[in-house]
Motif scaffolding. Structure first.
Motif, PDB file in Angstrom:
ATOM      1  N   GLU A  19       0.817  -1.208   0.000  1.00  0.00           N
ATOM      2  CA  GLU A  19       0.000   0.000   0.000  1.00  0.00           C
ATOM      3  C   GLU A  19       0.853   1.262   0.000  1.00  0.00           C
ATOM      4  O   GLU A  19       0.512   2.247  -0.668  1.00  0.00           O
ATOM      5  N   TRP A  23       0.687   4.106  -2.895  1.00  0.00           N
ATOM      6  CA  TRP A  23       0.333   5.455  -2.458  1.00  0.00           C
ATOM      7  C   TRP A  23       1.264   6.498  -3.074  1.00  0.00           C
ATOM      8  O   TRP A  23       0.849   7.623  -3.355  1.00  0.00           O
ATOM      9  N   GLU A  26      -0.077   8.280  -6.169  1.00  0.00           N
ATOM     10  CA  GLU A  26      -1.287   9.105  -6.122  1.00  0.00           C
ATOM     11  C   GLU A  26      -1.010  10.560  -6.471  1.00  0.00           C
ATOM     12  O   GLU A  26      -0.069  11.165  -5.959  1.00  0.00           O
ATOM     13  N   GLY A  27      -1.851  11.088  -7.356  1.00  0.00           N
ATOM     14  CA  GLY A  27      -1.795  12.497  -7.713  1.00  0.00           C
ATOM     15  C   GLY A  27      -0.713  12.880  -8.699  1.00  0.00           C
ATOM     16  O   GLY A  27      -0.536  14.067  -8.988  1.00  0.00           O
ATOM     17  N   LYS A 166      -0.266   6.575   3.771  1.00  0.00           N
ATOM     18  CA  LYS A 166      -1.375   7.519   3.752  1.00  0.00           C
ATOM     19  C   LYS A 166      -1.873   7.732   5.184  1.00  0.00           C
ATOM     20  O   LYS A 166      -2.190   6.776   5.883  1.00  0.00           O
TER      21      LYS A 166
END
Length: 197
Positions: A19, A23, A26-27, A166
């Motif tokens: 994870e 992560w 992301e973005g 996160k």
């Protein structure tokens, strides 16, 4: 501690690394997810492609449980390092979905077999190719956490984003001015040590 407790511990650390690695994507734009940020070409999406291949190999093929996933980048005759970067024709969605399928396949292997089950790593020399499932899982956890650490650094180089996972930065408190002052202090200490060497 029962075998199911040991498996739960191993799975917890494997899943947290998985994870954390995803992560880091992301973005980001396609360019930032793929661009090489070290002299050896380390890039975020390539790290995901690599660890997907690692899971399918060590926690699939090694125990006679092939996934059926085509992985041309690890076949005989593939270009060196082909598993560490993503071509323009390979979508981010495809690589992330492959990784999630690799998780499911690896988790099914862990659930189905005892930790002392012996497998054979086909790409290792014959004299040391036998491993237990426990050994293979620990190896995959170590590899995934290592690459999640690479991803931490690469993501910081892309846009300054940091953190362990996160919702858990695991960083000292401080704004950008504090971090710049901290970095300058470290640079000064390094220069001073170099002069004194």
């Amino acid at each position: 501690m029962t075998e199911s407790d040991r498996k739960a511990d191993l799975h917890f650390y494997l899943q947290s690394a998985r994870e954390a690695l995803l992560w880091k994507l992301e973005g980001l734009s396609e360019y930032d997810a793929r661009r090489p940020l070290t002299p050896t070409g380390t890039n975020l999406l390539g790290l995901v492609k690599h660890v997907a291949s690692v899971e399918l190999g060590y926690l699939g093929d090694t125990f006679g449980r092939p996934s059926g996933e085509p992985l041309p980048w690890v076949e005989d005759g593939a270009e060196p390092n082909a598993d560490m970067w993503v071509t323009a024709g390979e979508s981010r969605e495809h690589i992330v979905a492959l990784y999630r399928r690799a998780w499911a396949h690896a988790d099914a292997t862990i659930d189905a077999l005892a930790l002392d089950t012996t497998g054979r790593v086909p790409w290792w020399p014959d004299d040391r190719c036998e491993v237990t499932l426990h050994h293979a899982v620990v190896r995959v956890i170590a590899d995934t956490h290592r690459h999640a650490g690479h991803a931490d650094i690469v993501r910081e180089l892309v846009d300054g984003a940091v953190g362990m996972s996160k919702g858990n930065e695991n960083m000292a408190p401080g704004d950008s001015a504090w971090w710049e002052k901290h970095r300058s202090r470290l640079e000064h200490a390094a220069q001073e040590a170099d002069r004194g060497a």
